[in-house]
Design an enzyme around this catalytic site. Structure first.
Site, PDB file in Angstrom:
ATOM      1  N   CYS A 158     123.556  71.894  14.292  1.00  0.00           N
ATOM      2  CA  CYS A 158     123.876  73.012  15.389  1.00  0.00           C
ATOM      3  C   CYS A 158     125.222  72.601  16.027  1.00  0.00           C
ATOM      4  CB  CYS A 158     122.632  72.992  16.416  1.00  0.00           C
ATOM      5  SG  CYS A 158     122.923  73.835  18.059  1.00  0.00           S
ATOM      6  N   CYS A 190     124.607  72.156  19.882  1.00  0.00           N
ATOM      7  CA  CYS A 190     123.954  70.879  20.420  1.00  0.00           C
ATOM      8  C   CYS A 190     124.651  69.647  20.234  1.00  0.00           C
ATOM      9  CB  CYS A 190     122.792  70.648  19.000  1.00  0.00           C
ATOM     10  SG  CYS A 190     121.576  72.051  19.002  1.00  0.00           S
TER      11      CYS A 190
END
Length: 105
Positions: free
Chosen positions: A30, A33
């Site tokens: 991600c 993230c």
């Protein structure tokens, strides 16, 4: 450093903590993230001893992500006395996370 929290340790580390707990639900693949990760590490260092800061890899630990309705990552939840008191979805500035912790300290 932020704690690695797993489904096996979540109950003890998060729900039974006597301090506020910040949990970053993330995954290695991600992109956003990876932007939140360094912020969470800074928050972890700044609040050492005052709050517990940890990360849950949602690919390896899905039980509590599902239980708390984490559908998008990164999602950062703040717990106090085992209850969610703040939820941030997506990338936020560091101040958003520190304000959420300060509100429950």
């Amino acid at each position: 450093m932020a704690l690695e929290i797993t489904d096996a340790t979540f109950d003890e580390v998060v729900l039974k903590s006597d301090k506020p707990v910040v949990v970053d639900f993330w995954a290695a693949w991600c992109g956003p993230c990876r932007m939140v990760g360094p912020i969470i590490e800074e928050v972890s260092a700044e609040y050492d001893g005052k709050a517990v800061v940890g990360k849950v890899d949602v690919d390896a630990n899905q039980e509590f992500a599902a239980k708390y309705g984490v559908r998008n990552i990164p999602t950062v939840l703040v717990f106090k006395n085992g209850e969610i008191v703040n939820r941030q979805v997506g990338v936020s500035p560091k101040k958003v996370y520190t304000d959420a912790i300060d509100a429950v300290l």
